[in-house]
Write a protein that holds these residues in place. Structure first.
Motif, mmCIF file in Angstrom:
data_model
loop_
_atom_site.group_PDB
_atom_site.id
_atom_site.type_symbol
_atom_site.label_atom_id
_atom_site.label_comp_id
_atom_site.label_asym_id
_atom_site.label_seq_id
_atom_site.Cartn_x
_atom_site.Cartn_y
_atom_site.Cartn_z
ATOM 1 N N GLN A 100 12.888 -3.018 -6.290
ATOM 2 C CA GLN A 100 12.694 -2.488 -4.933
ATOM 3 C C GLN A 100 13.546 -1.229 -4.767
ATOM 4 O OE1 GLN A 100 13.174 -6.230 -2.458
ATOM 5 N NE2 GLN A 100 11.346 -5.330 -1.564
ATOM 6 N N ARG A 127 9.779 1.519 5.885
ATOM 7 C CA ARG A 127 9.857 0.112 5.505
ATOM 8 C C ARG A 127 8.454 -0.460 5.491
ATOM 9 N NH1 ARG A 127 13.949 -3.559 6.488
ATOM 10 N NH2 ARG A 127 16.017 -2.664 6.272
ATOM 11 N N LYS A 128 7.541 0.278 4.933
ATOM 12 C CA LYS A 128 6.168 -0.181 5.094
ATOM 13 C C LYS A 128 5.855 -1.441 4.280
ATOM 14 C CE LYS A 128 3.689 2.819 1.887
ATOM 15 N NZ LYS A 128 4.047 4.113 1.472
ATOM 16 N N THR A 129 6.690 -1.739 3.284
ATOM 17 C CA THR A 129 6.431 -2.970 2.531
ATOM 18 C C THR A 129 7.089 -4.185 3.177
ATOM 19 O OG1 THR A 129 8.369 -2.545 1.157
ATOM 20 C CG2 THR A 129 6.257 -1.750 0.324
ATOM 21 N N ASP A 130 7.925 -3.943 4.204
ATOM 22 C CA ASP A 130 8.590 -5.070 4.848
ATOM 23 C C ASP A 130 7.696 -5.688 5.910
ATOM 24 O OD1 ASP A 130 10.869 -5.085 3.405
ATOM 25 O OD2 ASP A 130 12.018 -3.822 4.783
ATOM 26 N N GLU A 198 11.307 5.690 -0.720
ATOM 27 C CA GLU A 198 10.475 4.618 -0.173
ATOM 28 C C GLU A 198 10.769 3.348 -0.927
ATOM 29 O OE1 GLU A 198 6.307 5.132 0.344
ATOM 30 O OE2 GLU A 198 6.625 7.058 1.352
ATOM 31 N N ASN A 200 9.987 0.008 -2.663
ATOM 32 C CA ASN A 200 8.815 -0.614 -3.278
ATOM 33 C C ASN A 200 8.712 -2.079 -2.907
ATOM 34 O OD1 ASN A 200 8.427 1.800 -4.679
ATOM 35 N ND2 ASN A 200 9.816 1.140 -6.297
ATOM 36 N N GLU A 201 7.567 -2.647 -3.246
ATOM 37 C CA GLU A 201 7.424 -4.104 -3.157
ATOM 38 C C GLU A 201 8.237 -4.722 -4.287
ATOM 39 O OE1 GLU A 201 5.442 -5.971 -1.122
ATOM 40 O OE2 GLU A 201 3.693 -4.760 -0.604
#
Ligand code: UDP
Ligand code: MG
Length: 314
Positions: A100, A127-130, A198, A200-201
């Motif tokens: 991440q 925080r688009k993966t959160d 950014e 990551n997942e």
């Protein structure tokens, strides 16, 4: 002589991610191999799966790996601490093992370090993966923390960071047991900067931070960096005393001058009892949390216990 960089990575039940992460991280380290020597400190934080076995297998072919096996699960903060205390590089980088924290940032961090920065934080720009909940709770946490503490925490900075040797030495002088690494790394000062990235997942596996652990970390952070809750309860105490005084005056006046109107005011009494009881419990629990901290500091137990350190001296 080439400078030496230590990479500190904690592992807790991460058998699913190890090989992939190792390949990915070392891919970037290999590109920098002609400028730096690397030491990769993998801290096994009491994993119950095959994490240690997989790490040992990797270290057979890679002398850069140094494995610190803790005797049980001590938690993320302590795992990082164990790594930091055993790092021997001119700079140290801490990162999670689940990719991440993108390893591509390492070379940028090193560039900034060469330019003279001593603490370089990686900051998640989005925080688009959160999950929605994690986003909201994180926002709320930073708001409360920064209100309550004189050390201002930059938002969305986790544990992916480079510390110069001098900053690391300063950090390790903080001996507190309930540690909040990201707060301390700001508190020490030095020349600090950020790199945005950014997040990551997670490559595989599940988060090792369920809600309970997250709340624990948030309270530990606030209690370690602020005594304002203690001041707030003093203010509440004063306020309640003031209203109690008004209430007593009222009761006395009624009793002395208007005794014919004096009703057996059970409602008032019960409300007062419930109200005060509630406030008292709240106040005591806050005091209790600070006492708990005093208690753990007084016990002064070791922060972590190492079962073994594996190094491949090939
Ligand atoms: N970790 C650890 N001990 C723990 C919990 C987590 O060493 O008790 C490690 C974990 O293996 C990972 C890092 O801390 O390298 C961050 O954990 P995770 O990715 O589960 O947290 P999240 O990114 O979901 O906040
Ligand atoms: Mg993670």
């Amino acid at each position: 002589m080439k400078k030496k960089i230590s990479i500190v990575i904690p592992f807790y039940n991460e058998e699913e991610v190890i090989n992939h992460s190792y390949n990915e991280i070392t891919k970037y380290l290999n590109q920098l191999e002609n400028q730096y020597n690397f030491e990769i400190i993998c801290v096994n934080d009491g994993s119950k799966d095959k994490t240690l076995k997989f790490l040992l297998e990797l270290s057979e072919n890679d002398p850069r790996l140094k494995i610190i096996d803790l005797s049980r699960n001590f938690g993320h903060e302590m795992a990082i601490l164990a790594g930091l205390e055993n790092a021997t590089g001119d700079a140290v980088i801490t990162m999670d093992c689940d990719l991440q924290d993108p390893p591509s940032l390492i070379s940028e961090m090193l560039k900034l370090w060469e330019e003279g920065y001593e603490v370089i934080h990686a900051k998640r720009s989005k925080r688009k993966t959160d999950s929605f909940f994690k986003k909201i709770s994180a926002k709320l946490f930073y708001k409360i923390f920064n209100r309550l503490s004189s050390t201002q925490m930059p938002e969305n900075v986790a544990n992916f960071r480079l510390l110069d040797k001098s900053a690391l030495d300063a950090l390790l002088r903080f001996k507190e047991h309930k540690r909040y690494y990201r707060g301390l790394s700001v508190l020490i000062g030095f020349k600090q900067t950020f790199i945005e990235h950014e997040r990551n997942e997670r490559v595989a596996g599940k988060t090792k931070y369920p809600l309970k652990k997250m709340l624990r970390l948030a309270t530990d952070a606030i209690l370690a960096f602020s005594s304002i809750p203690l001041q707030i309860i003093t203010q509440i105490g004063i306020l309640i005393s003031f209203f109690s005084f008004l209430g007593i005056t009222y009761a006395l006046i009624v009793k002395l001058f208007f005794s014919e109107y004096a009703v057996p005011g059970w409602a008032f009494t019960t409300i007062a009892i419930f109200f005060l009881g509630g406030i008292q419990i709240l106040i005591m629990s806050i005091i209790g949390m600070y006492i708990e901290r005093i208690y753990t500091e007084v016990l002064n137990r070791p922060h972590y216990i190492i079962r073994a350190i594996y190094e491949n001296k090939k």
